[in-house]
Design a protein around this motif. Structure first.
Motif, mmCIF file in Angstrom:
data_model
loop_
_atom_site.group_PDB
_atom_site.id
_atom_site.type_symbol
_atom_site.label_atom_id
_atom_site.label_comp_id
_atom_site.label_asym_id
_atom_site.label_seq_id
_atom_site.Cartn_x
_atom_site.Cartn_y
_atom_site.Cartn_z
ATOM 1 N N PRO A 189 61.302 20.536 33.475
ATOM 2 C CA PRO A 189 60.291 21.585 33.652
ATOM 3 C C PRO A 189 58.888 21.042 33.880
ATOM 4 C CG PRO A 189 61.771 22.148 31.847
ATOM 5 C CD PRO A 189 62.080 20.732 32.228
ATOM 6 N N HIS A 225 60.685 22.723 23.976
ATOM 7 C CA HIS A 225 60.131 23.891 24.680
ATOM 8 C C HIS A 225 61.241 24.715 25.321
ATOM 9 C CE1 HIS A 225 57.035 26.263 26.618
ATOM 10 N NE2 HIS A 225 57.633 26.109 27.770
ATOM 11 N N SER A 226 62.215 24.054 25.941
ATOM 12 C CA SER A 226 63.338 24.782 26.532
ATOM 13 C C SER A 226 64.144 25.502 25.453
ATOM 14 C CB SER A 226 64.245 23.819 27.306
ATOM 15 O OG SER A 226 63.550 23.219 28.380
ATOM 16 N N HIS A 236 54.478 22.357 27.833
ATOM 17 C CA HIS A 236 55.934 22.300 27.727
ATOM 18 C C HIS A 236 56.410 21.635 26.437
ATOM 19 C CE1 HIS A 236 57.237 23.984 31.562
ATOM 20 N NE2 HIS A 236 56.173 23.430 32.096
#
Length: 517
Positions: A245, A426-427, A496
């Motif tokens: 990302p 973060h994901s 992120h």
């Protein structure tokens, strides 16, 4: 430019005149001196004690009655802003070695600075760069005599802040001014550029220019040179799916700033990424391949041609399916789960009656390598399942599957009752917001950037960017790495959920984490 050949009609010639008027009259002050610019203006300069002046009537604020040392006090409100076309990084300030921390200097002739406060910043992050109580690394605002030295504050386009300054002395007849030097630009007093004639000239020129812009679109602007820090060509980014990302957002942002660059992200795991980098490097036969490989932790099997660039500290989290309902695991229990000694969640206090399903990454995954080295302290057990729900062979008592990416792990944990897995923080947080899984603390320590900075959370790893040999200074690869270390890159990395190592406040944590690699 071919479009000039089409200017035959009188109205198009008039439109061309409009462009000349606009560019020559208005844009001179913006484009010719440089597209980076810091402007300042004095919004208030008022005497609050005139008791030092001759005359029968003196004015003094009551708050100053018991402060005789503030005789002749005045207040100044000074606005400082980036009103140019481009962002300004800390490295854009030109300083002497002896004053390397200094970015700008505000001078108040014939007065003495007694105190100063930063007010009305365009965003709170600016205050971090302008502390009133500084450190050796960031002295903050330094007052001496009639000057205030400001640090090298990064300013995105449109950013601004104000200085409220308390002064003494009889110099209110001489206006304050701000000095300094920046690359490709300048610092100016905006009060000198507010003449009605300029505004009228801009209005006339803009109306005339509308004709040509309507006929020929924006082609007139396409001949501008690319901004400094840009390089053209194509760059392919491979490697870590956990860092994908960041790579995607940074690539999009760079292409937006540098129109001749094309960045492609093909994340397939840290190990596969560095293997791809080595393959394309060897195929280049001495040339430099325009490839960059991100890796969760050190990679490359010691290949001397792989050059390591520390980018960030990445934070990871353990995640479980919503039906598990456990928000904290001890490291010992987690190790028992991944060794196959716990096969049903009801073997743990408060656990539901659900079979444990271990959702892991493949052997080439950098995230898996981090999990094994930082958390388990050993290799994971062998894969026993292809569908993450049932064992492949009847004799297997543990369900453990392997997947190729961070996204697949999170999706599978969310859709599989009793599942547990691990992913980049973060994901994982974004997936948890959908409600089908949740994050798990380890030994009562929740995953966060701050917990990693304080070294109280175990599941993290340095994030490296690898190049095949050192990138040429003006190559797209080199410029993109510089971009990641700049303001935009650091902001994206932190957004992120990673700790950007280029930020001054993180450099010690990164050095300790890597052992000085």
């Amino acid at each position: 430019m071919k479009w000039l050949e089409q200017l035959t009609a009188p109205e198009n010639l008039l439109a061309l005149l409009g462009v000349v008027v606009t560019v020559g009259g208005l844009s001179y002050e913006r484009l010719i001196p440089g597209r980076k610019r810091i402007g300042y203006r004095v919004q208030m300069d008022t005497l609050i004690d005139d008791s030092t002046q001759d005359g029968p009537i003196h004015q003094r604020l009551r708050m100053l009655e018991n402060t005789p040392d503030l005789a002749g006090a005045s207040l100044v409100l000074l606005r400082i802003e980036n009103d140019g076309f481009r962002s300004i990084d800390a490295d854009d300030y030109i300083t002497a070695p002896a004053t390397n921390h200094r970015g700008l200097t505000a001078t108040f002739p014939n007065r003495i600075v007694r105190d100063v406060a930063v007010t009305e910043p365009s965003h709170p992050d600016l205050l971090r760069h302008l502390p009133q109580r500084g450190t050796p690394e960031n002295p903050g605002l330094v007052c001496a005599g009639n000057e205030i030295s400001l640090p090298r504050v990064p300013l995105n386009k449109g950013d601004h802040f104000k200085l409220l300054v308390l002064l003494t002395g009889a110099g209110t007849d001489k206006p304050p001014h701000v000095g300094g030097r920046i690359k490709e630009g300048r610092i100016r007093n905006n009060e000198k550029f507010r003449r009605p004639s300029n505004r009228m000239l801009g209005l006339i020129g803009s109306l005339l220019a509308m004709l040509i812009l309507q006929s020929f679109g924006m082609r007139v602007w396409r001949d501008d040179p690319p901004p400094r820090g840009c390089a053209g060509g194509s760059l392919t980014i491979v490697g870590s799916t956990a860092f994908k990302p960041v790579a995607q957002d940074a690539g999009t942002a760079y292409q937006g700033d540098c129109r001749d660059a094309h960045v492609t992200v093909e994340a397939q795991g840290s190990g596969r990424g560095t293997k791809t980098l080595i393959d394309v490097g060897e195929a280049a036969k001495g040339g430099f391949p325009s490839y960059l490989a991100f890796s969760d932790g050190p990679e490359g099997d010691g290949d001397p041609k792989l050059k390591e660039h520390l980018v960030a500290l990445s934070v990871f989290s353990v995640v479980v399916n919503k039906d598990v309902r456990m928000t904290d695991l001890s490291l010992d229990d987690l190790r028992r789960l991944y060794s196959g000694r716990i096969t049903n969640w009801n073997q743990l206090p408060g656990g539901p009656d659900l079979p444990v399903r271990l959702v892991s990454r493949d052997a080439k995954s950098g995230t898996r390598g981090v999990f094994e080295s930082r958390v388990l302290g050993r290799n994971e057990i062998s894969r026993t399942s292809d569908n993450c729900r049932t064992p492949k062979f009847t004799g297997d008592t543990v369900v453990r599957c392997e997947l190729d990416s961070t996204g697949e792990v999170l999706k599978t944990v969310a859709n599989t009752p009793g599942a547990i897995g691990y992913a980049e923080l973060h994901s994982a947080e974004e997936s948890a917001q959908k409600g089908a899984l949740h994050l798990v603390a380890l030994d009562n320590r929740k995953p966060s950037i701050d917990a990693v900075r304080k070294r109280i959370y175990p599941f993290w790893e340095p994030e490296y960017a690898y190049t095949y040999t050192a990138p040429p200074p003006n190559s797209l690869t080199s410029k993109f790495l510089d971009y990641l270390a700049g303001d935009t890159g650091r902001n994206l990395i932190e957004k992120h959920g990673h700790l950007p190592c280029a930020a001054a406040e993180n450099q010690r944590a990164c050095q300790l984490a890597t052992g000085g690699r």
